[in-house]
Design a protein around this motif. Structure first.
Motif, PDB file in Angstrom:
ATOM      1  N   SER A 178       0.857  -1.185   0.000  1.00  0.00           N
ATOM      2  CA  SER A 178       0.000   0.000   0.000  1.00  0.00           C
ATOM      3  C   SER A 178       0.892   1.234   0.000  1.00  0.00           C
ATOM      4  O   SER A 178       2.087   1.149   0.308  1.00  0.00           O
ATOM      5  CB  SER A 178      -0.920   0.001   1.224  1.00  0.00           C
ATOM      6  OG  SER A 178      -0.143  -0.040   2.415  1.00  0.00           O
ATOM      7  N   ARG A 222      -1.943   9.063   5.514  1.00  0.00           N
ATOM      8  CA  ARG A 222      -2.994   8.096   5.230  1.00  0.00           C
ATOM      9  C   ARG A 222      -2.392   6.910   4.475  1.00  0.00           C
ATOM     10  O   ARG A 222      -1.402   7.057   3.755  1.00  0.00           O
ATOM     11  CB  ARG A 222      -4.122   8.694   4.380  1.00  0.00           C
ATOM     12  CG  ARG A 222      -4.803   9.896   5.002  1.00  0.00           C
ATOM     13  CD  ARG A 222      -5.558   9.541   6.244  1.00  0.00           C
ATOM     14  NE  ARG A 222      -6.724   8.703   5.989  1.00  0.00           N
ATOM     15  CZ  ARG A 222      -7.498   8.207   6.941  1.00  0.00           C
ATOM     16  NH1 ARG A 222      -7.200   8.426   8.222  1.00  0.00           N
ATOM     17  NH2 ARG A 222      -8.542   7.462   6.643  1.00  0.00           N
ATOM     18  N   GLU A 223      -2.999   5.744   4.658  1.00  0.00           N
ATOM     19  CA  GLU A 223      -2.569   4.553   3.936  1.00  0.00           C
ATOM     20  C   GLU A 223      -3.619   4.236   2.865  1.00  0.00           C
ATOM     21  O   GLU A 223      -4.806   4.088   3.181  1.00  0.00           O
ATOM     22  CB  GLU A 223      -2.420   3.369   4.888  1.00  0.00           C
ATOM     23  CG  GLU A 223      -1.959   2.089   4.210  1.00  0.00           C
ATOM     24  CD  GLU A 223      -1.675   0.958   5.187  1.00  0.00           C
ATOM     25  OE1 GLU A 223      -1.308  -0.150   4.727  1.00  0.00           O
ATOM     26  OE2 GLU A 223      -1.830   1.177   6.412  1.00  0.00           O
ATOM     27  N   TYR A 224      -3.173   4.133   1.612  1.00  0.00           N
ATOM     28  CA  TYR A 224      -4.068   3.893   0.489  1.00  0.00           C
ATOM     29  C   TYR A 224      -3.800   2.502  -0.083  1.00  0.00           C
ATOM     30  O   TYR A 224      -2.646   2.136  -0.350  1.00  0.00           O
ATOM     31  CB  TYR A 224      -3.869   4.951  -0.601  1.00  0.00           C
ATOM     32  CG  TYR A 224      -4.239   6.349  -0.142  1.00  0.00           C
ATOM     33  CD1 TYR A 224      -5.510   6.867  -0.370  1.00  0.00           C
ATOM     34  CD2 TYR A 224      -3.320   7.139   0.543  1.00  0.00           C
ATOM     35  CE1 TYR A 224      -5.859   8.139   0.060  1.00  0.00           C
ATOM     36  CE2 TYR A 224      -3.652   8.422   0.980  1.00  0.00           C
ATOM     37  CZ  TYR A 224      -4.930   8.905   0.747  1.00  0.00           C
ATOM     38  OH  TYR A 224      -5.274  10.161   1.178  1.00  0.00           O
ATOM     39  N   GLU A 284      -9.303   1.897  -0.907  1.00  0.00           N
ATOM     40  CA  GLU A 284      -9.655   2.258   0.467  1.00  0.00           C
ATOM     41  C   GLU A 284      -8.502   3.020   1.098  1.00  0.00           C
ATOM     42  O   GLU A 284      -7.355   2.940   0.632  1.00  0.00           O
ATOM     43  CB  GLU A 284      -9.951   1.005   1.289  1.00  0.00           C
ATOM     44  CG  GLU A 284     -11.140   0.201   0.782  1.00  0.00           C
ATOM     45  CD  GLU A 284     -11.441  -0.982   1.681  1.00  0.00           C
ATOM     46  OE1 GLU A 284     -12.577  -1.060   2.186  1.00  0.00           O
ATOM     47  OE2 GLU A 284     -10.538  -1.822   1.893  1.00  0.00           O
ATOM     48  N   HIS A 285      -8.814   3.722   2.165  1.00  0.00           N
ATOM     49  CA  HIS A 285      -7.741   4.415   2.897  1.00  0.00           C
ATOM     50  C   HIS A 285      -8.057   4.401   4.386  1.00  0.00           C
ATOM     51  O   HIS A 285      -9.209   4.281   4.804  1.00  0.00           O
ATOM     52  CB  HIS A 285      -7.552   5.844   2.375  1.00  0.00           C
ATOM     53  CG  HIS A 285      -8.749   6.727   2.558  1.00  0.00           C
ATOM     54  ND1 HIS A 285      -8.928   7.531   3.651  1.00  0.00           N
ATOM     55  CD2 HIS A 285      -9.839   6.929   1.756  1.00  0.00           C
ATOM     56  CE1 HIS A 285     -10.062   8.202   3.525  1.00  0.00           C
ATOM     57  NE2 HIS A 285     -10.639   7.843   2.385  1.00  0.00           N
ATOM     58  N   THR A 306      -6.131  13.717  -3.539  1.00  0.00           N
ATOM     59  CA  THR A 306      -7.460  13.177  -3.232  1.00  0.00           C
ATOM     60  C   THR A 306      -8.309  13.070  -4.496  1.00  0.00           C
ATOM     61  O   THR A 306      -8.994  12.067  -4.726  1.00  0.00           O
ATOM     62  CB  THR A 306      -8.178  14.066  -2.191  1.00  0.00           C
ATOM     63  OG1 THR A 306      -7.392  14.113  -0.999  1.00  0.00           O
ATOM     64  CG2 THR A 306      -9.549  13.498  -1.854  1.00  0.00           C
ATOM     65  N   THR A 356     -13.218   1.956   6.850  1.00  0.00           N
ATOM     66  CA  THR A 356     -12.749   3.266   6.411  1.00  0.00           C
ATOM     67  C   THR A 356     -13.648   4.374   6.943  1.00  0.00           C
ATOM     68  O   THR A 356     -13.187   5.394   7.439  1.00  0.00           O
ATOM     69  CB  THR A 356     -12.734   3.327   4.865  1.00  0.00           C
ATOM     70  OG1 THR A 356     -11.959   2.244   4.388  1.00  0.00           O
ATOM     71  CG2 THR A 356     -12.146   4.628   4.375  1.00  0.00           C
TER      72      THR A 356
END
Length: 528
Positions: A37, A43-45, A53-54, A82, A161
């Motif tokens: 990821s 944030r982790e995407y 998802e994040h 974003t 999420t």
């Protein structure tokens, strides 16, 4: 313009099992089943079968990553990024486009890494699908991979999420745990107050009997100088009533109630006679003598009161665990110091008021941070720590504490009590040391009796199945089979599938003992 750090989080979906399973399933060796990821702007995407998802970094069910690789720094602002992620999620990386081999999380990480820093992720990760495709795949492998992939989904955990980003949800979790804790706290404080009262009553009774024997009399105030004016008045008006007898009767009733509560639950596996507290305490004093402050010396006196003089946990001041934290963290102290203090705390864990001590760990997490790094410590430290965690299941309040889900950050990773407890149990069970395996089997047995969440049940099941290959002794096998019997009830689909695919089949151990056979039958019913 301030640049944002871009990191690649690398996970092994198999949690170390690929090396064992791959030769059997695809006929070749693999170091891991890599899942990645991108972490940027805090944030982790990730891309999976649910789409893009994040979440907070490291907060998926997979927990902390196996490895974090710095890809570089980007000038792409959060707002622009974003919009970019939103566009990907509606087109190239919509949920419907996911393919576990050709268009997966690693494909997504490569795409985003190129966008942010113009750099590829490691080749060994991108080449992983080809490793699978060149093997002899079967429906079993595909199902197993699907199970592993589910573990990486943000929405498959107890913190989705949407929920993860919701202050209301986070606050609710905290309130639930706080309410549960305060309930335990009130109960323990009530018992502690009762203990104080009983001690005072016993002292008064001794003085009263001594006075009667000598033919003299004493006032209520002389019997107990610590009594308040109100208590003195009430005592002088009590005539010949013996409050100690009444207090003892109340104590006996409370003891009976506690015993009934314990009988109503699954008995945990704890270790009650392994440690000589006096010897451990004396050894600890010898190791730290001259190396601690006067305030820390008072903490040692409090520990003596609690452990050697059998005073309640009220004897421990608010700063006591700060002292313990220093013993565990300060490298100026020897390994032996950490072993001794953890051995003492392992005995303290058996006390029904240890929850008051644990409350101090809610701020700085000295105990659980130390436990989280179990794999970095010496075998002797690991043994002491595993004893402490196993014994924490003796009481309802401390066992519930081990399952708390509220998170904190430790060395850049999001962890919680349940994650730490699970890690300790798995690490010990799969260790090469027989003592650690014994205590690991106890911890996992105890966790199963608490009915953990599905994701924890799946993780522990994978550890159990790997452990079964070592042909465990009857006692450890019984604990593990009992845990497995619980897990097939908690996770009715994933756990049975794992058992059938990974093996060994529970029936392999039939004939070990009558009690193991009964558990095997229970598990087999769920596998049909």
């Amino acid at each position: 313009m301030e640049k944002a750090k871009v990191e690649l989080y690398i996970y092994d979906l198999s949690k170390g099992m690929a090396k064992t399973l791959a030769p059997m399933l695809i006929g070749k060796s693999l170091d891991g089943i890599w899942h990645t990821s991108i972490v940027v702007h805090n944030r982790e995407y990730v891309f999976n079968s649910s789409g893009v998802e994040h979440c907070k970094p490291g907060s998926t069910h997979l927990g902390p990553p196996l490895k974090v690789e710095l890809l570089g720094y980007t000038e792409v602002e959060l707002a622009i990024f974003t919009d970019y992620i939103q566009s990907l999620s509606e087109s190239t990386f919509a949920a419907s486009t996911y393919n576990i081999f050709s268009h997966n999380c690693n494909t997504f990480s490569e795409e985003v890494a190129q966008f942010l820093v113009g750099k590829s992720i490691p080749k060994y990760i991108l080449d992983l699908p080809q490793e699978f495709l060149s093997g002899n795949l079967s429906p079993t492998v595909l199902t197993l991979l699907t199970l592993f992939e589910k573990q990486a989904q943000v929405t498959s955990t107890s913190q989705s999420t949407e929920r993860e980003g919701s202050p209301d949800f986070d606050e609710l979790n905290l309130l639930i745990e706080e309410s549960r804790y305060n309930s335990f706290l009130r109960e323990i404080r009530r018992k502690t107050d009762r203990e104080k009262q009983l001690k005072r009553e016993r002292k008064r009774e001794k003085k009263r009997k001594k006075a009667l024997k000598e033919g003299s009399s004493i006032s209520v105030e002389e019997e107990d100088p610590e009594m308040t004016d109100t208590e003195i008045v009430n005592g002088n008006n009590a005539g010949s009533q013996l409050p100690s007898e009444q207090a003892l009767a109340i104590e006996e009733e409370e003891r009976r109630e506690e015993e009934e509560r314990k009988k109503a639950r699954e008995p945990p596996v704890v270790f009650t006679d392994l440690i000589d507290v006096k010897s451990e305490f004396d050894a600890l004093i010898g190791l730290i003598d001259g190396k601690i402050s006067s305030e820390e010396q008072r903490s040692m006196e409090e520990l003596s009161q609690y452990m050697l003089e059998d005073e309640g946990s009220w004897a421990l001041s608010d700063g006591f665990l700060t002292f313990v934290g220093r013993l565990l963290q300060d490298q100026a102290f020897s390994i032996e110091v950490r072993i001794r203090i953890m051995n003492i705390l392992a005995v303290a864990a058996l006390k029904d008021d240890v929850i008051l001590l644990l409350h101090q760990d809610r701020k700085d997490h000295f105990l659980m941070n130390y436990a989280f790094e179990i794999d970095r410590n010496s075998i002797e430290e690991q043994r002491a720590l595993s004893l402490f965690i196993a014994n924490m299941f003796e009481n309802l309040s401390s066992s519930e504490w081990l399952l708390y889900i509220s998170e904190w950050t430790f060395k850049g990773q999001q962890i919680s009590n349940i994650r730490v407890t699970t890690k300790v149990g798995v690490h010990c069970l799969l260790a090469d040391d027989a003592i650690l395996q014994d205590r690991g089997s106890a911890i996992i047995h105890n966790l199963a009796c608490k009915e953990v969440f599905d994701d924890v049940a799946v993780e522990l099941t994978m550890a159990l199945l790997q452990y079964f290959n070592s042909k465990p002794a009857e006692e450890q096998l019984y604990r593990c089979m009992k845990a497995l019997a619980k897990f097939v009830q908690i996770s009715t689909q994933e756990v049975p599938q794992l058992i059938q695919m990974i093996g060994p089949e529970p029936k392999t151990f039939a004939g070990t003992s009558e009690r193991v056979d009964k558990l095997i039958e229970q598990i087999s019913i769920k596998l049909r």
